[in-house]
Design a protein around this motif. Structure first.
Motif, PDB file in Angstrom:
ATOM      1  N   PHE A 778       1.169  -1.437  -0.451  1.00  0.00           N
ATOM      2  CA  PHE A 778       0.074  -0.553   0.062  1.00  0.00           C
ATOM      3  C   PHE A 778       1.007   1.285   0.382  1.00  0.00           C
ATOM      4  O   PHE A 778       1.790   1.395   0.967  1.00  0.00           O
ATOM      5  CB  PHE A 778      -1.223   0.013   1.278  1.00  0.00           C
ATOM      6  CG  PHE A 778      -1.649   0.988   1.871  1.00  0.00           C
ATOM      7  CD1 PHE A 778      -1.711   1.524   0.758  1.00  0.00           C
ATOM      8  CD2 PHE A 778      -2.655   1.335   2.633  1.00  0.00           C
ATOM      9  CE1 PHE A 778      -2.825   3.346   0.504  1.00  0.00           C
ATOM     10  CE2 PHE A 778      -3.294   2.164   3.050  1.00  0.00           C
ATOM     11  CZ  PHE A 778      -3.404   2.666   2.154  1.00  0.00           C
ATOM     12  N   LYS A 831      -3.042   2.814  -3.858  1.00  0.00           N
ATOM     13  CA  LYS A 831      -3.529   1.487  -3.737  1.00  0.00           C
ATOM     14  C   LYS A 831      -3.948   0.383  -4.665  1.00  0.00           C
ATOM     15  O   LYS A 831      -4.151   0.131  -5.914  1.00  0.00           O
ATOM     16  CB  LYS A 831      -4.694   1.353  -3.172  1.00  0.00           C
ATOM     17  CG  LYS A 831      -5.021   3.106  -1.560  1.00  0.00           C
ATOM     18  CD  LYS A 831      -6.282   3.047  -1.327  1.00  0.00           C
ATOM     19  CE  LYS A 831      -6.176   4.034  -0.324  1.00  0.00           C
ATOM     20  NZ  LYS A 831      -7.807   4.074  -0.126  1.00  0.00           N
ATOM     21  N   ILE A 914     -15.605  13.779   6.699  1.00  0.00           N
ATOM     22  CA  ILE A 914     -15.457  13.294   7.415  1.00  0.00           C
ATOM     23  C   ILE A 914     -15.362  13.339   9.296  1.00  0.00           C
ATOM     24  O   ILE A 914     -15.120  14.635   8.959  1.00  0.00           O
ATOM     25  CB  ILE A 914     -14.633  11.707   7.865  1.00  0.00           C
ATOM     26  CG1 ILE A 914     -14.298  10.765   7.211  1.00  0.00           C
ATOM     27  CG2 ILE A 914     -14.843  11.370   9.952  1.00  0.00           C
ATOM     28  CD1 ILE A 914     -13.097  10.372   6.572  1.00  0.00           C
ATOM     29  N   HIS A 920     -13.223   5.385  11.419  1.00  0.00           N
ATOM     30  CA  HIS A 920     -13.229   4.942  10.075  1.00  0.00           C
ATOM     31  C   HIS A 920     -11.975   4.806  10.060  1.00  0.00           C
ATOM     32  O   HIS A 920     -10.844   4.519  10.641  1.00  0.00           O
ATOM     33  CB  HIS A 920     -13.355   6.351   9.373  1.00  0.00           C
ATOM     34  CG  HIS A 920     -12.467   7.356   9.755  1.00  0.00           C
ATOM     35  ND1 HIS A 920     -12.256   8.034  10.150  1.00  0.00           N
ATOM     36  CD2 HIS A 920     -11.239   7.577   8.018  1.00  0.00           C
ATOM     37  CE1 HIS A 920     -11.229   8.873   9.935  1.00  0.00           C
ATOM     38  NE2 HIS A 920     -10.534   8.748   8.754  1.00  0.00           N
ATOM     39  N   VAL A 922     -11.094   2.044   6.241  1.00  0.00           N
ATOM     40  CA  VAL A 922     -11.104   2.103   4.433  1.00  0.00           C
ATOM     41  C   VAL A 922     -10.394   0.784   3.346  1.00  0.00           C
ATOM     42  O   VAL A 922      -8.964   1.033   4.504  1.00  0.00           O
ATOM     43  CB  VAL A 922     -10.310   3.502   3.446  1.00  0.00           C
ATOM     44  CG1 VAL A 922     -10.902   3.080   2.532  1.00  0.00           C
ATOM     45  CG2 VAL A 922     -10.891   4.961   4.734  1.00  0.00           C
ATOM     46  N   ASN A 930      -6.160   7.524  -3.701  1.00  0.00           N
ATOM     47  CA  ASN A 930      -7.730   8.382  -3.208  1.00  0.00           C
ATOM     48  C   ASN A 930      -6.172  10.109  -2.427  1.00  0.00           C
ATOM     49  O   ASN A 930      -4.963   9.806  -2.166  1.00  0.00           O
ATOM     50  CB  ASN A 930      -7.625   8.669  -1.466  1.00  0.00           C
ATOM     51  CG  ASN A 930      -8.569   6.965  -1.311  1.00  0.00           C
ATOM     52  OD1 ASN A 930      -8.361   5.604  -2.001  1.00  0.00           O
ATOM     53  ND2 ASN A 930      -9.855   7.161  -1.840  1.00  0.00           N
TER      54      ASN A 930
HETATM   55  O1  LIG Z   1      -7.999   6.468   1.496  1.00  0.00           O
HETATM   56  C1  LIG Z   1      -7.625   6.249   1.924  1.00  0.00           C
HETATM   57  O2  LIG Z   1      -7.164   5.047   2.677  1.00  0.00           O
HETATM   58  C2  LIG Z   1      -6.701   6.808   3.652  1.00  0.00           C
HETATM   59  C3  LIG Z   1      -8.851   7.596   4.252  1.00  0.00           C
HETATM   60  C4  LIG Z   1      -8.838   7.853   5.383  1.00  0.00           C
HETATM   61  O3  LIG Z   1      -8.177   7.285   7.077  1.00  0.00           O
HETATM   62  C5  LIG Z   1      -8.877   9.517   6.018  1.00  0.00           C
HETATM   63  O4  LIG Z   1      -9.329   9.903   4.249  1.00  0.00           O
HETATM   64  O5  LIG Z   1      -9.187  10.014   6.953  1.00  0.00           O
END
Ligand SMILES: O=C(O)CCC(=O)C(=O)O
Length: 1116
Positions: A778, A831, A914, A920, A922, A930
């Motif tokens: 990753f 990813k 968020i 959270h 993912v 991302n």
């Molecule tokens: O995209 C991801 O894996 C990171 C996600 C995350 O924890 C965030 O954006 O706060």
């Protein structure tokens, strides 16, 4: 009622005065057993305790209220007398009767020690953390750090353990004993991590030191002895065993009472076939230490090898009575029954071996079970009856378990030695610090130990048999001296097999309890009667104590009895600090919530518990249809009102060019740009397996680094491979006409070979071994803060509505003045399917913005902030650290705990917003990138959660990468606040900081220590203490360490030198200027009533600041 009132006529006034000076901080310091003075002290303590107990009973009878202080004093006296059940009982009563227990550091210390004694590590940690939070310079702070370090080490959290150990070493008040013990643990951590060379060299260095306390010396020799015994790289077998025995003997010369050294010596002799010596050593071990299932198991093996089945049986029974999950003992007992043709009992024992610890059991045991079960299935009912009724040499397992227990064991069985999982390869030796710890940490004096040992020895004298291992005369006639080593080596039980494991210790040494842990095992029955009508059991109390305190502190309630209030001027605040020259009055860092509130703790989940229909809520989803919708302030309002929101089509509507963040463009832009890599296993989203194939919350990964170009190559080839596999599969499918579906996840699990672990899955099938999935990489935390390199990308993000941009005036992080990587700068994630970001709340509970660039999807999981305490509890249960650990919750565990779980797919172009505090995690289900950053809208809830987390991090020894004190002053000068609650929060933090500055100045004046003007550069990152990592604001204690100037907080500086020798004290702000700034914090009338966003005085995005010299990294 206090001690004064409680003392009855039997206690003289002089005695009463003396008794008042005894509290938990003297634990381990009083020698009550080795001198007439000690004995006199002990009598006094006994008298005091009796007197307080009488008073309690009297109040109970009269139904009058008892003073919490009296109960607490009783706890202290019982602790000093080492009457742990009574100490626990009293402390628990105090805890339940005084809501301000968290201010009582002597209580927290005593309570923590008692919980350690009963191996209630989580509660011990909580008590100790509160104590250090409240009083970092507590007189026994080093001892507390040592205990915390050992608990963290036991949980394999070596980073946290190291932090605590360093605090002991840095403290000039730490005794030589504590420092030597810390060095021992330092070496042992290397051993546990498999760096045997380093461990060995550190043990040897430790032993070369002068004045090493005997117990530490004994332990270091013991570890070396064990390394020689176990580590094949240390030479050939005979040489190693000789060296092992030499070291173990040296260990015993240093401390003859070290039960573990005796045990290991027995193991070495057993390996060499010196059966008699082995027995003698095992017996010594039993004499010297607390009951050990391992020792009894090893004794059983020796007997079994000597064809003394009855004695072997009794030894194994002792082992499993001490540790019901002792897989090796169950297995060996099964083999013993098998060898005596008692197959039903054998089956029962094998099944226990598997059931008690499926991870640990030898795979052959499962085949054995199938074999026996098949044989039984073939028998007719009559044959079965005959088998059952047949006369056997050994008593059946039920009878064996209910035979009278020898006196030798009765006193130890309540201890409950806990077993652990088997490691692979070299097995690190446990700490085995029992003697050290019992003296130092539990404060048990040698005299008391001797007394106990004598008691044990006396009990044994009545027992027949060579080792007194048995459980009653009828079976107990092992013959001394008839053990032929040759016979022992060659004679094997049934099927020509040796017992599978010599003992549990053969294959699980790295999970055994350390000395300290062993010492912390329950040694007494914790059920206590005090006063006689009330019985408290630990379990009960621990459960009721799960959420022991009122709701988390809120600044609204804070100024109850505080000397300060927000109406005071800066000068009044500074005046209040005049004369503050005593050490107790000034801390290393101010508490920016309130000194009057309990430190923040995980909150209980909301009541009432949710019904099943509310546990999987639909994720709030907003689809943007036009630019007006995108730019509407309603979008922010709605997003902030939900735990998590999925926003679709925003990027489309705004014509955001996400291609700028595609792998292709990134490689074209900066191929050599660094990319952190996490190597993880590829699981499907609902599972995580440990090395033994069992479900776990622990998300293991290793960290390395690469470049964007190299990761891109990996990402692309992974995609190509998958495509090729997919094509191959569809060709085969077409050719064979077999419509078998196969998903990418199925593909991981279907391969039949290549187990990474030799453990069993928890599946009931004996032959199916679960394969661990492949490793994947990753590409994470790629820093896109460089405004030159990533100019096009960053400018593109300016198309977003202002509140979603990386910098905007209403974002507190934009006022910091320096870059915190990934928080007020963009971070990129690259990813392939399966890549996971473990569960977390954002740093300081702030909001997060995340766009999926595509082309593949991500699956998201989220839990609202209200349930973080419940998740914290589950982390404790699953042995992962909530703040610093990597964990992946199992959805079924959350449902069981009635924790609501949002779950949804983020498609390319989708934004996930968020809200503050949402937990959270993912997982990518396709190939994608991302981008993400944090935002801190100036909202009361955002700031309140941030301040609480800042203090919680302090409590937990976890660094807050957003310096909240510095930020509060920045907000105070930059922002015109129109919201009175928000203003109060900011002003309160500044008030506490100003008070702290005044206190430190006064304290230094009292020491005649000059403060040198230093100032602050614009954009200069704030400072953190080199030792404890707390933010250091304004007054810096600077010292040269390895040719670098490093900053300390006051507490840590004073620990190094109480006279601050070698420190230069620097000032960053003039006190007058801070005072002026403070006095100018005021509420501004809102210029536009419909606009919630505060007006900003002087917001300047200051591009240059993002390039600050010393950036802080925000890493998920
Ligand atoms: O995209 C991801 O894996 C990171 C996600 C995350 O924890 C965030 O954006 O706060």
């Amino acid at each position: 009622m206090t001690l004064d009132h409680a003392i009855d006529t039997a206690v003289t006034p002089a005695e009463m005065e003396r008794l008042k000076s005894f509290d938990s901080s003297l634990y381990g310091q009083l020698d009550l057993y080795n001198s007439p003075e000690g004995e006199a002290k002990r009598q006094l303590l006994l008298k005091g305790a009796q007197c307080l107990e009488n008073e309690l009973i009297r109040c109970n009878k009269l139904n009058t209220t008892v003073s919490p202080n009296l109960i607490c004093s009783l706890g202290h006296l019982q602790l000093l007398l080492e009457d742990f059940p009574k100490a626990l009982s009293a402390y628990q009563k105090y805890y339940n009767s005084d809501p301000n227990y968290w201010q009582n550091t002597a209580f927290l210390y005593g309570f923590g020690i008692v919980y350690c004694h009963y191996s209630q590590d989580a509660w011990a940690v909580q008590a100790f953390q509160m104590l250090l939070y409240r009083e970092a310079n507590f007189s026994r702070a080093s001892d507390v750090h040592l205990r915390l370090g050992i608990i963290k080490k036991k949980n394999k959290d070596y980073e946290a353990a190291t932090k605590h150990f360093k605090q002991v070493l840095n403290d000039s008040n730490s005794s030589a004993f504590l420092k030597a013990e810390v060095r021992f643990h330092g070496a042992h951590m290397y051993e546990l991590e498999g760096d045997l060379k380093k461990a060995r060299s550190l043990y040897e260095q430790l032993l070369q030191g002068a004045n090493i306390p005997n117990q530490v010396r004994a332990n270091a020799y013991k570890q070396l002895g064990w390394m020689y015994h176990m580590d094949e790289s240390m030479g050939d077998l005979p040489h190693r065993q000789t060296a092992a025995i030499e070291h173990l003997k040296k260990s015993l010369e240093a401390d003859n009472s070290n039960g573990e050294s005796w045990y290991y010596l027995g193991r070495c002799y057993s390996t060499l076939g010196k059966v008699h010596d082995a027995f003698v050593s095992y017996r010594q071990s039993i004499d010297k230490s607390e009951a050990s299932a391992d020792t009894w198991c090893s004794i059983g093996i020796l007997y079994q090898q000597q064809s003394q089945p009855m004695d072997a049986l009794q030894a194994y029974i002792c082992a499993v009575q001490l540790d019901k999950a002792h897989t090796a003992a169950w297995t060996n007992l099964g083999l013993l029954y098998e060898a005596n043709s008692q197959l039903k009992d054998a089956l029962h024992c094998f099944q226990n071996a598997v059931n008690t610890n499926p991870k640990e059991v030898n795979p052959n045991v499962k085949s054995r079970i199938s074999l026996l079960q098949n044989s039984f299935n073939k028998l007719t009912p009559q044959q079965l009856e005959e088998v059952t009724a047949a006369q056997h040499q050994l008593p059946c397992i039920d009878k064996a378990f209910h035979l009278p227990i020898p006196a030798e064991l009765t006193s130890r069985q309540q201890g409950g030695v806990v077993g652990g999982a088997p490691p692979q390869g070299y097995n690190a030796c446990p700490d085995g610090l029992s003697s050290t710890s019992s003296q130092m940490i539990n404060g048990q004096s040698p005299r008391k130990r001797k007394a106990l040992a004598k008691k044990k020895a006396d009990a044994k004298q009545d027992m027949p048999g060579y080792m007194n291992a048995g459980r009653g005369t009828p079976y107990m006639h092992p013959t001394q001296g008839n053990m032929d080593p040759q016979a022992m080596l060659h004679r094997h039980p049934y099927y020509g097999q040796q017992p599978y494991a010599m003992s549990k210790a053969d294959n699980c040494m790295d999970t055994q309890e350390s000395n300290m842990e062993r010492m912390m095992q329950p040694k007494d029955d914790p059920a206590v009667v005090l006063p006689p009508s009330e019985t408290l059991s630990i379990k009960q109390e621990v459960i009721t104590a799960a959420y022991p305190v009122p709701p988390s502190p809120s600044v609204a309630r804070q100024s109850m009895k505080s000397r300060l209030n927000l109406a005071m001027s800066a000068q009044e605040i500074l005046d209040s600090t005049k004369g503050c020259q005593s050490r107790e009055m000034v801390k290393g860092s101010p508490n920016i919530l309130s000194d009057m509130c309990r430190p923040p703790l995980p909150a209980p989940p909301p009541e009432p518990a949710l019904g099943p229909e509310h546990l999987t809520p639909a994720t709030p989803t907003i689809t943007i249809e036009c630019k007006k919708d995108a730019m509407s302030s309603d979008l922010k309002r709605v997003a902030m009102a939900q735990p998590i929101v999925l926003v679709k089509s925003l990027t489309n509507v705004l014509r955001l060019n996400l291609g700028l963040f595609s792998t292709k463009t990134l490689v074209e832009t900066a191929p050599d740009h660094p990319c952190e890599v996490r190597t993880q296993r590829k699981y499907n989203v609902e599972e995580t397996l440990d090395a033994h194939g069992n479900q776990t919350w622990k998300q293991e990964s290793t960290r390395t680094s690469t470049t964007i170009a190299k990761y891109a190559q990996y990402q692309a080839s992974s995609f190509q491979e998958s495509l090729a596999e997919e094509t191959g599969r569809s060709t085969t499918k077409a050719a064979t006409q077999q419509p078998k579906g196969s998903s990418s996840q199925g593909q991981q699990q279907s391969k039949p070979t290549g187990r990474d672990s030799d453990s069993d899955s928890s599946s009931s099938s004996s032959s199916t071994k679960r394969k661990l999935p492949p490793m994947i990489r990753f590409g994470t935390n790629v820093d896109l803060s460089d405004r030159d390199k990533w100019k096009t990308q960053l400018v593109e993000l300016q198309k977003l509505p202002h509140w979603l941009r990386v910098h905007w005036s209403g974002n507190a992080l934009s006022h910091l003045g320096h870059t915190v990587l990934g928080m007020n700068s963009v971070q990129l994630y690259m990813k392939i399917p399966g890549c996971r970001t473990p569960a977390h709340q954002e740093n300081l509970n702030l909001c997060s913005i995340n766009f999926n660039i595509g082309p593949g999807d991500c699956e998201w999981f989220a839990v609202p902030d209200d349930y973080w305490g419940a998740l914290h509890q589950l982390c404790v249960k699953n042995n992962v650290d909530y703040l610093s650990g990597a964990w992946w919750p199992l959805p079924e565990d959350l449902i069981k705990a009635k924790i609501p779980l949002y779950r949804f797919t983020q498609k390319p172009g989708d934004l996930v917003f968020i809200a503050p505090g949402t937990v959270h995690w993912v997982q990518a289900t396709g190939w994608c990138n991302n981008i993400a950053w944090n935002t801190a809208p100036m909202d009361t809830n955002v700031l309140k959660l941030a301040l609480e987390r800042y203090e919680f991090n302090k409590l937990q020894n976890y660094k807050s990468i957003v310096p909240m004190i510095h930020l509060s002053w920045k907000l105070a000068s930059n922002v015109k606040m129109t919201n009175p609650d928000l203003l109060s929060l900011v002003k309160f933090a500044c008030m506490k900081s100003l008070e702290h500055t005044g206190q430190v100045e006064e304290f230094l004046a009292g020491k005649n220590k000059h403060i040198v003007w230093h100032g602050r550069q614009d954009g200069e990152p704030p400072h953190y203490c080199f030792s404890c990592e707390l933010e250091v604001f304004n007054i810096l204690f600077v010292r040269e360490v390895e040719k670098k100037h490093v900053v300390y907080c006051l507490d840590c500086a004073l620990k190094i030198s109480s006279a601050l020798d070698g420190f230069v004290v620097l000032r960053e702000n003039l006190t007058d200027q801070l005072a002026q700034k403070y006095d100018s914090i005021e509420l501004h009338l809102q210029s536009n009533a419909t606009e919630v966003v505060n007006s900003i005085l002087s917001f300047n995005t200051r591009e240059s600041n993002s390039q600050s010299r010393d950036q802080t990294s925000a890493q998920t």
